[in-house]
Write a protein that holds these residues in place. Structure first.
Motif, PDB file in Angstrom:
ATOM      1  N   MET A  59      33.721  45.379  34.174  1.00 12.92           N
ATOM      2  CA  MET A  59      34.567  44.182  34.176  1.00 12.92           C
ATOM      3  C   MET A  59      33.888  43.104  35.024  1.00 12.92           C
ATOM      4  O   MET A  59      33.204  43.400  35.996  1.00 12.92           O
ATOM      5  N   ASN A  60      34.118  41.888  34.666  1.00 13.60           N
ATOM      6  CA  ASN A  60      33.602  40.734  35.385  1.00 13.60           C
ATOM      7  C   ASN A  60      34.087  40.769  36.839  1.00 13.60           C
ATOM      8  O   ASN A  60      35.278  40.932  37.093  1.00 13.60           O
ATOM      9  N   PRO A  61      33.197  40.616  37.834  1.00 13.42           N
ATOM     10  CA  PRO A  61      33.611  40.679  39.243  1.00 13.42           C
ATOM     11  C   PRO A  61      34.630  39.598  39.626  1.00 13.42           C
ATOM     12  O   PRO A  61      35.514  39.829  40.455  1.00 13.42           O
ATOM     13  N   ILE A  62      34.535  38.434  39.020  1.00 16.44           N
ATOM     14  CA  ILE A  62      35.494  37.360  39.313  1.00 16.44           C
ATOM     15  C   ILE A  62      36.871  37.763  38.802  1.00 16.44           C
ATOM     16  O   ILE A  62      37.880  37.582  39.488  1.00 16.44           O
ATOM     17  N   GLU A 105      37.929  40.831  38.341  1.00 17.53           N
ATOM     18  CA  GLU A 105      38.403  41.923  39.199  1.00 17.53           C
ATOM     19  C   GLU A 105      39.037  41.377  40.470  1.00 17.53           C
ATOM     20  O   GLU A 105      40.108  41.828  40.885  1.00 17.53           O
ATOM     21  N   GLU A 106      38.372  40.421  41.088  1.00 14.47           N
ATOM     22  CA  GLU A 106      38.892  39.825  42.331  1.00 14.47           C
ATOM     23  C   GLU A 106      40.214  39.126  42.079  1.00 14.47           C
ATOM     24  O   GLU A 106      41.157  39.239  42.860  1.00 14.47           O
ATOM     25  N   PHE A 107      40.311  38.394  40.979  1.00 15.91           N
ATOM     26  CA  PHE A 107      41.552  37.704  40.640  1.00 15.91           C
ATOM     27  C   PHE A 107      42.688  38.704  40.447  1.00 15.91           C
ATOM     28  O   PHE A 107      43.776  38.541  40.987  1.00 15.91           O
ATOM     29  N   LYS A 156      42.980  41.652  41.569  1.00 13.62           N
ATOM     30  CA  LYS A 156      43.302  42.318  42.831  1.00 13.62           C
ATOM     31  C   LYS A 156      44.242  41.455  43.680  1.00 13.62           C
ATOM     32  O   LYS A 156      45.117  41.956  44.369  1.00 13.62           O
ATOM     33  N   ASN A 157      44.077  40.131  43.595  1.00 13.10           N
ATOM     34  CA  ASN A 157      44.836  39.221  44.445  1.00 13.10           C
ATOM     35  C   ASN A 157      46.041  38.587  43.769  1.00 13.10           C
ATOM     36  O   ASN A 157      46.754  37.802  44.396  1.00 13.10           O
ATOM     37  N   VAL A 158      46.296  38.908  42.515  1.00 12.62           N
ATOM     38  CA  VAL A 158      47.309  38.203  41.753  1.00 12.62           C
ATOM     39  C   VAL A 158      48.702  38.285  42.393  1.00 12.62           C
ATOM     40  O   VAL A 158      49.486  37.356  42.280  1.00 12.62           O
ATOM     41  N   ASN A 159      49.022  39.339  43.078  1.00 12.26           N
ATOM     42  CA  ASN A 159      50.334  39.467  43.704  1.00 12.26           C
ATOM     43  C   ASN A 159      50.300  39.254  45.212  1.00 12.26           C
ATOM     44  O   ASN A 159      51.286  39.508  45.883  1.00 12.26           O
ATOM     45  N   SER A 160      49.189  38.802  45.720  1.00 16.10           N
ATOM     46  CA  SER A 160      49.073  38.620  47.160  1.00 16.10           C
ATOM     47  C   SER A 160      49.877  37.414  47.639  1.00 16.10           C
ATOM     48  O   SER A 160      50.256  36.543  46.855  1.00 16.10           O
ATOM     49  N   GLU A 161      50.142  37.385  48.920  1.00 19.23           N
ATOM     50  CA  GLU A 161      50.864  36.259  49.522  1.00 19.23           C
ATOM     51  C   GLU A 161      50.117  34.952  49.294  1.00 19.23           C
ATOM     52  O   GLU A 161      50.721  33.908  49.083  1.00 19.23           O
ATOM     53  N   ASN A 162      48.787  35.015  49.335  1.00 17.29           N
ATOM     54  CA  ASN A 162      47.969  33.819  49.101  1.00 17.29           C
ATOM     55  C   ASN A 162      48.232  33.235  47.726  1.00 17.29           C
ATOM     56  O   ASN A 162      48.425  32.031  47.574  1.00 17.29           O
TER      57      ASN A 162
END
Length: 65
Positions: free
Chosen positions: A1-4, A6-8, A10-16
């Motif tokens: 999977m594209n690393p970008i 994957e990062e997205f 991973k963070n989709v439900n984060s407070e940020n």
């Protein structure tokens, strides 16, 4: 999977991410989305180590929303 991607995902439900969505919603409701995003991008250019959320928050303050 594209690393970008994957990062997205991973963070989709984060407070940020939730904070970013809230800032965008505030800007849309004020009718200033383009102006806020433009100001936030300028902040990111001036301060590359700042987070996107912080830059959006600064832009919202700059536009007195």
């Amino acid at each position: 999977m594209n690393p970008i991607k994957e990062e997205f995902l991973k963070n989709v439900n984060s407070e940020n991410m939730l904070g970013i969505v809230e800032c965008i919603t505030i800007a849309e409701n004020a009718g200033l989305l383009v102006e806020i995003v433009h100001t936030a991008l300028g902040e990111m250019k001036k301060h590359p180590k700042s987070s996107p959320l912080l830059c959006l928050q600064i832009a919202i303050q700059d536009w007195d929303i």
